[in-house]
Write an enzyme that holds these catalytic residues in place. Sequence first.
Site, PDB file in Angstrom:
ATOM      1  N   LYS A   1       0.808  -1.061   0.078  1.00  0.00           N
ATOM      2  CA  LYS A   1       0.084   0.057  -0.141  1.00  0.00           C
ATOM      3  C   LYS A   1       0.742   1.283  -0.102  1.00  0.00           C
ATOM      4  O   LYS A   1       0.571   2.142  -0.860  1.00  0.00           O
ATOM      5  CB  LYS A   1      -1.036  -0.097   1.182  1.00  0.00           C
ATOM      6  CG  LYS A   1      -1.750  -1.158   1.383  1.00  0.00           C
ATOM      7  CD  LYS A   1      -2.671  -1.230   2.652  1.00  0.00           C
ATOM      8  CE  LYS A   1      -1.959  -1.077   4.120  1.00  0.00           C
ATOM      9  NZ  LYS A   1      -1.313  -2.182   4.457  1.00  0.00           N
TER      10      LYS A   1
ATOM     11  N   ARG B   1      -9.918   1.713   8.218  1.00  0.00           N
ATOM     12  CA  ARG B   1      -9.621   0.719   8.480  1.00  0.00           C
ATOM     13  C   ARG B   1     -10.707  -0.351   9.191  1.00  0.00           C
ATOM     14  O   ARG B   1     -10.461  -1.380   9.562  1.00  0.00           O
ATOM     15  CB  ARG B   1      -8.331   0.309   9.372  1.00  0.00           C
ATOM     16  CG  ARG B   1      -7.071   0.557   8.637  1.00  0.00           C
ATOM     17  CD  ARG B   1      -5.994   0.036   9.408  1.00  0.00           C
ATOM     18  NE  ARG B   1      -4.889   0.717   9.011  1.00  0.00           N
ATOM     19  CZ  ARG B   1      -3.638   0.157   9.027  1.00  0.00           C
ATOM     20  NH1 ARG B   1      -3.508  -1.136   9.137  1.00  0.00           N
ATOM     21  NH2 ARG B   1      -2.613   0.922   8.443  1.00  0.00           N
TER      22      ARG B   1
ATOM     23  N   ARG C   1      11.704  -5.329   5.379  1.00  0.00           N
ATOM     24  CA  ARG C   1      11.579  -3.870   5.160  1.00  0.00           C
ATOM     25  C   ARG C   1      12.466  -2.987   5.976  1.00  0.00           C
ATOM     26  O   ARG C   1      12.734  -3.131   6.984  1.00  0.00           O
ATOM     27  CB  ARG C   1      10.181  -3.731   5.379  1.00  0.00           C
ATOM     28  CG  ARG C   1       9.927  -2.418   5.621  1.00  0.00           C
ATOM     29  CD  ARG C   1       8.346  -1.786   5.468  1.00  0.00           C
ATOM     30  NE  ARG C   1       7.531  -2.374   6.639  1.00  0.00           N
ATOM     31  CZ  ARG C   1       6.473  -2.337   6.649  1.00  0.00           C
ATOM     32  NH1 ARG C   1       5.560  -1.977   5.753  1.00  0.00           N
ATOM     33  NH2 ARG C   1       5.784  -2.845   7.847  1.00  0.00           N
TER      34      ARG C   1
ATOM     35  N   ARG D   1      10.982  -1.463  11.350  1.00  0.00           N
ATOM     36  CA  ARG D   1       9.980  -1.046  12.191  1.00  0.00           C
ATOM     37  C   ARG D   1       9.778  -2.089  13.500  1.00  0.00           C
ATOM     38  O   ARG D   1       9.922  -3.175  13.272  1.00  0.00           O
ATOM     39  CB  ARG D   1       8.694  -1.360  11.508  1.00  0.00           C
ATOM     40  CG  ARG D   1       8.459   0.184  10.742  1.00  0.00           C
ATOM     41  CD  ARG D   1       7.338   0.231   9.859  1.00  0.00           C
ATOM     42  NE  ARG D   1       6.128  -0.415  10.264  1.00  0.00           N
ATOM     43  CZ  ARG D   1       5.064  -0.473   9.617  1.00  0.00           C
ATOM     44  NH1 ARG D   1       4.926   0.329   8.540  1.00  0.00           N
ATOM     45  NH2 ARG D   1       3.797  -0.890  10.052  1.00  0.00           N
TER      46      ARG D   1
ATOM     47  N   ARG E   1      -1.261  -8.365  13.362  1.00  0.00           N
ATOM     48  CA  ARG E   1      -1.653  -7.541  12.401  1.00  0.00           C
ATOM     49  C   ARG E   1      -2.638  -8.160  11.219  1.00  0.00           C
ATOM     50  O   ARG E   1      -3.593  -7.625  10.927  1.00  0.00           O
ATOM     51  CB  ARG E   1      -0.442  -6.842  11.864  1.00  0.00           C
ATOM     52  CG  ARG E   1       0.212  -5.728  12.700  1.00  0.00           C
ATOM     53  CD  ARG E   1       1.418  -5.576  12.231  1.00  0.00           C
ATOM     54  NE  ARG E   1       1.606  -4.809  10.823  1.00  0.00           N
ATOM     55  CZ  ARG E   1       3.009  -4.851  10.501  1.00  0.00           C
ATOM     56  NH1 ARG E   1       4.098  -5.419  11.054  1.00  0.00           N
ATOM     57  NH2 ARG E   1       2.801  -4.189   9.217  1.00  0.00           N
TER      58      ARG E   1
HETATM   59  P1  AP5 Z   1       4.770  -1.490   2.132  1.00  0.00           P
HETATM   60  O1  AP5 Z   1       4.613  -0.719   0.831  1.00  0.00           O
HETATM   61  O2  AP5 Z   1       5.351  -0.797   3.392  1.00  0.00           O
HETATM   62  O3  AP5 Z   1       3.486  -2.349   2.524  1.00  0.00           O
HETATM   63  P2  AP5 Z   1       2.277  -1.894   3.261  1.00  0.00           P
HETATM   64  O4  AP5 Z   1       0.950  -2.559   2.621  1.00  0.00           O
HETATM   65  O5  AP5 Z   1       2.281  -0.289   3.387  1.00  0.00           O
HETATM   66  O6  AP5 Z   1       2.466  -2.612   4.676  1.00  0.00           O
HETATM   67  P3  AP5 Z   1       2.754  -2.027   6.198  1.00  0.00           P
HETATM   68  O7  AP5 Z   1       3.245  -3.065   6.818  1.00  0.00           O
HETATM   69  O8  AP5 Z   1       3.155  -0.536   6.352  1.00  0.00           O
HETATM   70  O9  AP5 Z   1       0.868  -2.022   6.403  1.00  0.00           O
HETATM   71  P4  AP5 Z   1       0.422  -1.912   7.634  1.00  0.00           P
HETATM   72  O10 AP5 Z   1      -1.287  -1.795   7.336  1.00  0.00           O
HETATM   73  O11 AP5 Z   1       0.347  -3.307   8.443  1.00  0.00           O
HETATM   74  O12 AP5 Z   1       1.134  -0.881   8.813  1.00  0.00           O
HETATM   75  P5  AP5 Z   1       0.851   1.096   8.864  1.00  0.00           P
HETATM   76  O13 AP5 Z   1       2.084   1.245   8.858  1.00  0.00           O
HETATM   77  O14 AP5 Z   1      -0.106   1.393   7.889  1.00  0.00           O
HETATM   78  O15 AP5 Z   1       5.803  -2.594   1.431  1.00  0.00           O
HETATM   79  C1  AP5 Z   1       6.374  -3.867   2.381  1.00  0.00           C
HETATM   80  C2  AP5 Z   1       7.510  -4.282   2.204  1.00  0.00           C
HETATM   81  O16 AP5 Z   1       7.380  -4.887   0.865  1.00  0.00           O
HETATM   82  C3  AP5 Z   1       8.822  -3.202   1.760  1.00  0.00           C
HETATM   83  O17 AP5 Z   1       9.865  -3.547   2.139  1.00  0.00           O
HETATM   84  C4  AP5 Z   1       8.630  -2.792   0.418  1.00  0.00           C
HETATM   85  O18 AP5 Z   1       9.837  -2.456  -0.229  1.00  0.00           O
HETATM   86  C5  AP5 Z   1       8.366  -4.318  -0.077  1.00  0.00           C
HETATM   87  N1  AP5 Z   1       7.621  -4.438  -1.421  1.00  0.00           N
HETATM   88  C6  AP5 Z   1       6.315  -3.742  -1.661  1.00  0.00           C
HETATM   89  N2  AP5 Z   1       5.999  -3.838  -2.704  1.00  0.00           N
HETATM   90  C7  AP5 Z   1       6.789  -5.038  -3.159  1.00  0.00           C
HETATM   91  C8  AP5 Z   1       6.243  -5.824  -4.436  1.00  0.00           C
HETATM   92  N3  AP5 Z   1       5.528  -5.759  -5.425  1.00  0.00           N
HETATM   93  N4  AP5 Z   1       7.345  -6.931  -4.587  1.00  0.00           N
HETATM   94  C9  AP5 Z   1       8.429  -7.219  -3.523  1.00  0.00           C
HETATM   95  N5  AP5 Z   1       8.536  -6.232  -2.573  1.00  0.00           N
HETATM   96  C10 AP5 Z   1       7.538  -5.312  -2.390  1.00  0.00           C
HETATM   97  O19 AP5 Z   1       0.193   0.833  10.299  1.00  0.00           O
HETATM   98  C11 AP5 Z   1       1.036   0.497  11.484  1.00  0.00           C
HETATM   99  C12 AP5 Z   1       0.061   0.334  12.784  1.00  0.00           C
HETATM  100  O20 AP5 Z   1      -0.358   1.675  12.878  1.00  0.00           O
HETATM  101  C13 AP5 Z   1      -1.018  -0.550  12.558  1.00  0.00           C
HETATM  102  O21 AP5 Z   1      -0.666  -1.937  13.076  1.00  0.00           O
HETATM  103  C14 AP5 Z   1      -2.030   0.033  13.838  1.00  0.00           C
HETATM  104  O22 AP5 Z   1      -1.552  -0.393  14.994  1.00  0.00           O
HETATM  105  C15 AP5 Z   1      -1.516   1.628  13.518  1.00  0.00           C
HETATM  106  N6  AP5 Z   1      -2.625   2.090  12.301  1.00  0.00           N
HETATM  107  C16 AP5 Z   1      -2.338   2.803  11.212  1.00  0.00           C
HETATM  108  N7  AP5 Z   1      -3.581   3.247  10.606  1.00  0.00           N
HETATM  109  C17 AP5 Z   1      -4.592   2.838  11.422  1.00  0.00           C
HETATM  110  C18 AP5 Z   1      -5.901   3.102  11.736  1.00  0.00           C
HETATM  111  N8  AP5 Z   1      -6.484   3.573  10.245  1.00  0.00           N
HETATM  112  N9  AP5 Z   1      -6.628   2.713  12.565  1.00  0.00           N
HETATM  113  C19 AP5 Z   1      -5.948   2.176  13.588  1.00  0.00           C
HETATM  114  N10 AP5 Z   1      -4.761   1.958  13.756  1.00  0.00           N
HETATM  115  C20 AP5 Z   1      -3.977   2.302  12.864  1.00  0.00           C
END
Ligand code: AP5
Length: 217
Positions: free
Chosen positions: A15, A90, A129, A162, A173
């Site tokens: 994402k 979410r 990552r 992270r 998660r």
């Molecule tokens: P990346 O692009 O970082 O993936 P992502 O889908 O953004 O994954 P996240 O782990 O950031 O999502 P998440 O929803 O768990 O965490 P968030 O930070 O939003 O890619 C991942 C890796 O793969 C990278 O190394 C990248 O280089 C690689 N990659 C990408 N595409 C690729 C491809 N096609 N091929 C190969 N490699 C690839 O949230 C964190 C925490 O915050 C949550 O757990 C929660 O506690 C809180 N939070 C955030 N938003 C909310 C909300 N709305 N409500 C409540 N709590 C929230």
Amino acid sequence: MNGAFVFLGPPASGKGTQAKLLSERLKVPHISLGDILREAVRAGTDEGNRAKSFMDAGKLVPDELTISLAKERFARSDCKNGFIVDGFPRTLKQAEAFESILGECGIELSSVIYITIPVDVAVSRLSGRRSCKKCGAVYHSEFNPPRKLDVCDRCGEKLYQRRDDTEEVIKTRFSVYEKETLPLVRRYGKSGKLKEIDGSASVDEVRNAIEAAGRGK
Ligand code: AP5
């Protein structure tokens, strides 16, 4: 452009990576709720202190806190011509609040880009990552490495891993995603705005699929 694009999908589906690419192409801000929350934790604000234990455990931060942070961000002037958001909404409660916020800002929901990947691919992505605290760039030690080991290509900052990218927290998660966020797929599916993309291909292939979906192909 005067619309909002939402990126939805499980952890590590790409994402953040794809939202950033689309924001560069459309020249509108990329807003990541995860980045906003991590910044609040680092800065030691009241919101950050409240969010930290939920994030470290892989659980969702309470709705009223995320909704208020998102609302404050979407109201800034750089969002007036539209924006790209990943990680929000979410939950169903967040989705309802999001619809009201969009109405207040006079912005239409353009598309919800739903990226899917199998769990085993996600786990291998998260273990490699590396992220930049300063500019938010995201890398992978094998699939998308920076030119210089652990140094951001864009701003030269040292990269970090992270705290929630451990095997145990990744499992939490995923189960939280399935319980709280998957119902949004059905909701947006009914609205006709959902575009499902296979996220297990390369970064470039996924980007091309998103562009093709935007052109209606
Ligand atoms: P990346 O692009 O970082 O993936 P992502 O889908 O953004 O994954 P996240 O782990 O950031 O999502 P998440 O929803 O768990 O965490 P968030 O930070 O939003 O890619 C991942 C890796 O793969 C990278 O190394 C990248 O280089 C690689 N990659 C990408 N595409 C690729 C491809 N096609 N091929 C190969 N490699 C690839 O949230 C964190 C925490 O915050 C949550 O757990 C929660 O506690 C809180 N939070 C955030 N938003 C909310 C909300 N709305 N409500 C409540 N709590 C929230």
